[in-house]
Motif scaffolding. Sequence first.
Motif, mmCIF file in Angstrom:
data_model
loop_
_atom_site.group_PDB
_atom_site.id
_atom_site.type_symbol
_atom_site.label_atom_id
_atom_site.label_comp_id
_atom_site.label_asym_id
_atom_site.label_seq_id
_atom_site.Cartn_x
_atom_site.Cartn_y
_atom_site.Cartn_z
ATOM 1 N N UNK A 91 -16.372 6.599 8.938
ATOM 2 C CA UNK A 91 -15.841 5.263 8.671
ATOM 3 C C UNK A 91 -15.215 5.227 7.281
ATOM 4 N N UNK A 92 -14.036 4.610 7.175
ATOM 5 C CA UNK A 92 -13.312 4.558 5.915
ATOM 6 C C UNK A 92 -13.764 3.425 5.020
ATOM 7 N N UNK A 93 -13.055 3.263 3.899
ATOM 8 C CA UNK A 93 -13.486 2.338 2.859
ATOM 9 C C UNK A 93 -13.058 0.899 3.117
ATOM 10 N N UNK A 94 -12.105 0.660 4.030
ATOM 11 C CA UNK A 94 -11.601 -0.696 4.232
ATOM 12 C C UNK A 94 -12.606 -1.551 5.005
ATOM 13 N N UNK B 247 -0.073 5.119 4.514
ATOM 14 C CA UNK B 247 -1.453 4.670 4.355
ATOM 15 C C UNK B 247 -1.770 4.574 2.875
ATOM 16 N N UNK B 248 -2.509 3.524 2.517
ATOM 17 C CA UNK B 248 -2.939 3.300 1.148
ATOM 18 C C UNK B 248 -4.403 2.880 1.202
ATOM 19 N N UNK B 249 -5.268 3.446 0.353
ATOM 20 C CA UNK B 249 -6.691 3.081 0.427
ATOM 21 C C UNK B 249 -6.967 1.607 0.174
ATOM 22 N N UNK B 250 -5.996 0.862 -0.372
ATOM 23 C CA UNK B 250 -6.208 -0.574 -0.572
ATOM 24 C C UNK B 250 -5.536 -1.404 0.519
ATOM 25 N N UNK B 251 -5.094 -0.760 1.611
ATOM 26 C CA UNK B 251 -4.653 -1.524 2.778
ATOM 27 C C UNK B 251 -5.809 -2.388 3.267
ATOM 28 N N UNK B 252 -5.489 -3.506 3.915
ATOM 29 C CA UNK B 252 -6.540 -4.423 4.350
ATOM 30 C C UNK B 252 -6.203 -4.989 5.720
#
Length: 411
Positions: free
Chosen positions: A238-241, A281-286
């Motif tokens: 599971x990712x960070x978002x 993709x960007x880790x701060x996508x929401x």
Amino acid sequence: MVRPEKRRCQDTATAIPDDLLLSEVLVRLPAKSLACCRCVCRSWRAGIAGAIFVRRHLELSRARPPSVLAIPRVLDPDDRATSSEISFHRLPLPPPGQAPGIVHSELMLEKAWPEGITCLILPAHCDGLVAIATVSDRVFVCNPATREFVALPPGSHNAELDHTEDLVPRVALGFDQWRNRYVAARYFYRTYGEPPFVDEVTGEYHAAQDHDVGHEVFTLGGGGGGSWELTQDPPHAVGVQRPVCTRRALYWHADEPQPRLMRFGLRDRAFDLVPRPPTGWNPIDDMAGLDDGKQLCYVHAAAAAAFQVWMADDDGGPDELQWSLRCCIDLADPMPRVNYNLMPVIADGDTLVAIAGGTLWRYNEGAGQVMVELHNVRYERQDGSIYYLGPPSFLSEHYVLPYVESLVSLA
């Protein structure tokens, strides 16, 4: 002597059947007024607690002017991990075009929890309910309108917590229409291997290794205390978002071996892989669920203060998820050298309300305008003290969710 006109009023009120009073009059009252109405008689108390009344009250609440719920968190510079209290505040949305100023919020619920609640949180919401996960494998669920605050039994231990100091736990919350129950969901790692890292000498990226991830759900309102139930394991780590719930499914991010979305169907309690929007993709996508959970919204951070907002209707199976670009948003007057993330809060016609950089923004698609709405907020507490959150600060944060008044019981 009772005057004739007063007697006629009393006779008329007495003649109105309880079922008509409940379905046409009381159901339109706010939760605070209904708390008093419960004390009038047993029939009113039973009627207000009934499932039909609760669902109708929720439908009418959704039709009222939109408002948001804020959870302010003040971070202690000596111990930023947990806080012994948490509060929930209702914020009015100013009319379009009104100049931003100091906003005074309405305190709805303040709760002390000596064991500590994580200061950095990713709260989930559904139908006026809010769920918050903590670093102690415990999840809290509350209904600010009814002032219920429940600590769910500890779930399975998440081994990820043993390897990451600044982890913000994540939880999902949704309504399972097939079982007619609200559910909270969380992931956990049975084993958590080496996290991903970049070799400082070679610059080579090393993916995470040896992850064994599980998933479990908790059914609310079933009586008897309840317990977490294991489901099918997620197909990937599971990712960070933050996860998002629609009326049909929970959506979790996966970052490895490549960015993707994992759909947990509420009907069959099983995972599927579904397509992401055709973006980078960007880790701060929401992500967010909009339009009463009927639409799935994905926000891609294309640049430091520029975003693409993608929408998909979640009205079919996982193979029918089709993304379309709704709009592109550039924040007005962004702070230099700051990478913003943008989380949609409310979609109302051609207006999108979102939180970015600690500020609530309103974007008008027709005019292509971005306006600052809520920036300086005073959060008053029961003891008379005030949280004052001005410009974004590493010592303060407020989490903003869409809000609808709900009578849903957590018992």
